[in-house]
Scaffold this active site. Structure first.
Site, PDB file in Angstrom:
ATOM      1  N   TYR A 270      26.122  12.998  52.446  1.00  0.00           N
ATOM      2  CA  TYR A 270      25.452  12.699  51.273  1.00  0.00           C
ATOM      3  C   TYR A 270      25.339  11.162  50.953  1.00  0.00           C
ATOM      4  CZ  TYR A 270      26.066  17.661  49.964  1.00  0.00           C
ATOM      5  OH  TYR A 270      26.057  19.004  50.032  1.00  0.00           O
TER       6      TYR A 270
ATOM      7  N   LEU B  39      20.194  27.293  40.472  1.00  0.00           N
ATOM      8  CA  LEU B  39      19.010  26.796  39.643  1.00  0.00           C
ATOM      9  C   LEU B  39      17.838  26.556  40.457  1.00  0.00           C
ATOM     10  CD1 LEU B  39      20.647  24.182  36.864  1.00  0.00           C
ATOM     11  CD2 LEU B  39      20.422  26.849  37.043  1.00  0.00           C
TER      12      LEU B  39
ATOM     13  N   GLY C 298      16.494  22.729  40.066  1.00  0.00           N
ATOM     14  CA  GLY C 298      15.955  22.104  38.846  1.00  0.00           C
ATOM     15  C   GLY C 298      14.606  23.267  38.566  1.00  0.00           C
TER      16      GLY C 298
ATOM     17  N   SER D   6      14.914  26.169  35.363  1.00  0.00           N
ATOM     18  CA  SER D   6      15.608  25.338  34.388  1.00  0.00           C
ATOM     19  C   SER D   6      14.354  25.203  33.328  1.00  0.00           C
ATOM     20  CB  SER D   6      16.312  24.150  34.660  1.00  0.00           C
ATOM     21  OG  SER D   6      15.326  23.169  35.076  1.00  0.00           O
TER      22      SER D   6
END
Length: 335
Positions: free
Chosen positions: A59, A209, A212, A215
């Site tokens: 990452y 989610l 996103g 949401s």
């Protein structure tokens, strides 16, 4: 104030908070993040009672581990669990270079992770994906040696199928399988989840989610993303796919408004309802987003409400795969 309960991660794993913090978003996959706010988010999660922090050595080319290490530097080691993925190869331009899960490579990756994180051991260590050129038995056996040496406490896996999980567990107990699972990504339910439960392996669910999508962040707003945002290349966020998927989000929003919760909280509450052996790892890079996510623990959905939620966003109606085609081909969990 939300109370974060604890649960054991599988039959042999550590005791973890019922919800965990995913740190990947703090290192650029969804655009630039504020470093001070990212550190504050890690602190907020720990102060709220969460103890599981998930990262990966690839990452941000190690940036995420260094960031997490700085955020945890003033905390007692026994107060948090570090879940770390290794093995993903990347070029200097950010390109994907496959997976290297050879025992010698694993030991190399582990050494760098311990240094960047500033710790003596990692609680749960896992290959990021299945290496098609290395038997899973060899990878897990090598990590087991690191368990014996004290550098690793528990072994996990990521995005593997039921048969691979079974082969791995024959070598060493697997505490958890980290895999995408959400209201609209339910592929694990047929074979992978039953196998995990048979073997005493928990599920740490990422993508709850759907990056996103599930949401309020995209409702009636932007439909384009910066070139360095993962969603700019994700099939579910492209053109007609996004339009169709946002219709599902609007249907969920009506239910959320009736419950006076956000769409994200509704989506997290649905995952939490699937069982205590499923621990959502929610990506947040701002304190307010973490607080919103943790509050989902206070939501109890009745059977009728769960049925209503599932009818509003059927998994078979989502448009687009969860990764682009080349990445989907690399997922053992999709075979």
């Amino acid at each position: 104030m939300t109370t974060i309960e604890k649960t054991q991660l599988g039959a042999t794993g550590p005791v973890t908070s019922r919800i965990g913090l995913g740190a990947m978003g703090m290192s650029g996959p969804y655009g630039a993040a504020d470093e001070a706010e990212s550190v504050a988010t890690v602190h907020a999660a720990l102060d709220a009672g969460a103890n599981l922090v998930d990262t990966g050595d690839f990452y941000g080319f190690g940036h995420n581990e260094s960031l997490v290490g700085r955020a945890l530097a003033d905390r007692k080691r026994e107060d948090y669990l570090l879940s770390v993925k290794f093995g993903a190869m990347r070029g200097p331009d950010g390109s994907w270079g496959g997976i290297d899960a050879r025992p010698t490579a694993m030991r190399n990756f582990l050494g760098y992770s311990l240094q960047r994180l500033g710790v003596d051991y990692i609680d749960i260590y896992r290959p990021a994906r299945l290496d098609p050129d290395v038997p899973i038995e060899d990878t897990v056996g090598a990590i087991a040696e690191m368990v014996e040496a004290g550098y690793v406490r528990h072994i996990g896996l990521s995005e593997v199928g039921a048969e691979t999980l079974r082969r791995a567990a024959a070598v060493h107990p697997i505490a958890d399988l980290q895999i995408e699972y959400s209201l609209i990504s339910r592929g694990i339910e047929d074979r992978i989840l039953p196998t995990a439960r048979e073997l005493g392996t928990a599920i740490t669910a990422y993508g709850v989610l759907s990056r996103g999508l599930l949401s309020d962040s995209l409702r009636g707003g932007r439909t384009t993303f910066a070139s360095d945002d993962f969603r700019a290349h994700s099939p579910r966020f492209q053109g007609e796919n996004l339009t169709a998927n946002l219709q599902l989000v609007e249907a969920l929003a009506k239910i959320a408004e009736q419950r006076r919760v956000s769409v994200a909280q509704l989506a997290i509450a649905w995952v939490l309802s699937r069982g205590a052996d499923i621990v959502p790892v929610v990506g947040a890079r701002r304190v307010e987003r973490w607080t919103e996510a943790a509050a989902a623990l206070d939501i109890r959905l009745s059977d009728d409400e769960l049925a209503e939620v599932e009818a509003a966003a059927p998994a078979d109606r989502v448009a687009g795969t969860r990764y682009a085609a080349p990445q989907m081909e690399m997922l053992d969990s999709e075979r």
